[in-house]
Enzyme design. Sequence first.
Site, PDB file in Angstrom:
ATOM      1  N   HIS A  86      -9.408   5.860 -11.463  1.00 24.63           N
ATOM      2  CA  HIS A  86      -9.356   6.712 -12.656  1.00 24.63           C
ATOM      3  C   HIS A  86     -10.006   8.072 -12.402  1.00 24.63           C
ATOM      4  CE1 HIS A  86      -8.233   3.886 -16.173  1.00 24.63           C
ATOM      5  NE2 HIS A  86      -7.809   3.351 -15.039  1.00 24.63           N
ATOM      6  N   VAL A  90      -7.674  12.317 -12.087  1.00 23.42           N
ATOM      7  CA  VAL A  90      -8.002  13.413 -13.012  1.00 23.42           C
ATOM      8  C   VAL A  90      -8.896  14.405 -12.272  1.00 23.42           C
ATOM      9  CG1 VAL A  90      -8.993  14.029 -15.249  1.00 23.42           C
ATOM     10  CG2 VAL A  90      -7.908  11.791 -14.939  1.00 23.42           C
ATOM     11  N   GLY A  92      -8.885  15.169  -9.321  1.00 29.51           N
ATOM     12  CA  GLY A  92      -9.166  14.766  -7.951  1.00 29.51           C
ATOM     13  C   GLY A  92     -10.426  13.927  -7.862  1.00 29.51           C
ATOM     14  N   PRO A 184      -1.979   7.360 -15.282  1.00 27.30           N
ATOM     15  CA  PRO A 184      -0.793   6.519 -15.488  1.00 27.30           C
ATOM     16  C   PRO A 184      -1.104   5.401 -16.477  1.00 27.30           C
ATOM     17  CG  PRO A 184      -1.142   6.948 -13.153  1.00 27.30           C
ATOM     18  CD  PRO A 184      -2.366   7.431 -13.862  1.00 27.30           C
ATOM     19  N   HIS A 214      -3.801  -4.644  -8.564  1.00 27.61           N
ATOM     20  CA  HIS A 214      -3.784  -5.581  -9.689  1.00 27.61           C
ATOM     21  C   HIS A 214      -3.858  -7.028  -9.234  1.00 27.61           C
ATOM     22  CE1 HIS A 214      -1.682  -2.421 -12.473  1.00 27.61           C
ATOM     23  NE2 HIS A 214      -2.938  -2.134 -12.218  1.00 27.61           N
ATOM     24  N   THR A 215      -4.005  -7.247  -7.941  1.00 25.24           N
ATOM     25  CA  THR A 215      -4.178  -8.612  -7.450  1.00 25.24           C
ATOM     26  C   THR A 215      -5.575  -9.144  -7.761  1.00 25.24           C
ATOM     27  OG1 THR A 215      -3.753 -10.043  -5.539  1.00 25.24           O
ATOM     28  CG2 THR A 215      -5.022  -8.053  -5.120  1.00 25.24           C
ATOM     29  N   ASP A 269      -3.382 -11.075 -11.844  1.00 28.84           N
ATOM     30  CA  ASP A 269      -2.539 -11.777 -10.878  1.00 28.84           C
ATOM     31  C   ASP A 269      -2.547 -13.255 -11.243  1.00 28.84           C
ATOM     32  OD1 ASP A 269      -1.362 -13.043  -8.734  1.00 28.84           O
ATOM     33  OD2 ASP A 269      -2.618 -12.103  -7.202  1.00 28.84           O
ATOM     34  N   ASP A 277      -5.244 -10.200  -2.059  1.00 30.16           N
ATOM     35  CA  ASP A 277      -4.174 -10.639  -1.165  1.00 30.16           C
ATOM     36  C   ASP A 277      -2.825 -10.201  -1.719  1.00 30.16           C
ATOM     37  OD1 ASP A 277      -3.679 -12.360  -3.305  1.00 30.16           O
ATOM     38  OD2 ASP A 277      -4.592 -14.096  -2.335  1.00 30.16           O
TER      39      ASP A 277
END
Length: 350
Positions: A86, A90, A92, A184, A214-215, A269, A277
């Site tokens: 995050h 924004v 950089g 995003p 998101h894993t 996940d 993973d």
Amino acid sequence: MANKSLEIRFLFPLVLFLVVKLLCVDGKGFNNNGHKIRKGRWEGKLKMNFYHNSCPGAEDIVRQIVWKKVEANRSLAPKLLRVHYHDCFVRGCDASLLLDSVAGKAVSEKEARPNLSLSGFEIIDEIKYILEKRCPNTVSCADILTLAARDAVSYEFERPLWNVFTGRVDGRVSLATEAARDLPSAGANFTTLQKLFAESDLDVVDLVALSGAHTIGIAHCGVFGRRLLNFTGKGDTDPSLNPSYASFLKSECSDKSLRLNPSAVVGMDPTGPLAFDSGYFVSLLKNKGLFTSDAALLTDPSAAHIASVFQNSGAFLAQFGRSMIKMSSIKVLTLGDQGGEIRKNCRLVN
């Protein structure tokens, strides 16, 4: 039959290797169009072991503190990774997200709606405090956050998963309005995601690889609840969602009256929220992506193909590291750049 099974077993790794080679560019990174990925704008500004002389052992201190914290609480790995992500999208990777709002001035990024659920800031504060005592006015908050995110993810592997180039300085501006505009969304479609990533010099391969973060971690049901119970405003479920997975999510996210409980949480996940993973991609290809932005990857042929390759953990981890190096170099400020400083306190400008 036994010979045929043996043949298939040995043939599969070869096929996978050839697929990866077809997608690779000079063995260094994936590319969407067959051209070599150009080096980031940061080249020549950041370098390995930047603090070797000015603050010996600084990176070891960051790693030791982070690993100790993650060992005690594994949920900190996705939290620190998310803070870094995050921050970079924004203005950089300038640690502007770490700044607190100050009375009488514009509200800071930290208070933007997409950032209200972030946590882990106190760990960065602790590391900064220790490094300031050891090497005053030397190690930036931006570098601390970048190192901490890498080390948090790397804990389970007992080794750094990718190199971190250091030498950043900290930004002095933090605006909630920019965070609301530039981050995003979990509800974004592929076109929006691709545009936002391209604006940060990240390509489709980076988009898919970084989505693999998101894993690990959890999400509140309120973030994706519309997919379950009111997708088109008629009390329906997103038809792109795996039916059995949708049923599971409804059971986890609904209260006794079968209404959405936005504060309930589930693992991002479905194969497990702790192991870093390829489980995310295995689930995604079964239409078990939790967010609309996850499912969006399957709506683009190139992204879907890359996701299928990343079902192999080795391919995913290698590219994730490359993409993290690119992401952590977005619009970096270094010594001599206007608007940068080494903060004494990560929450306040000097």
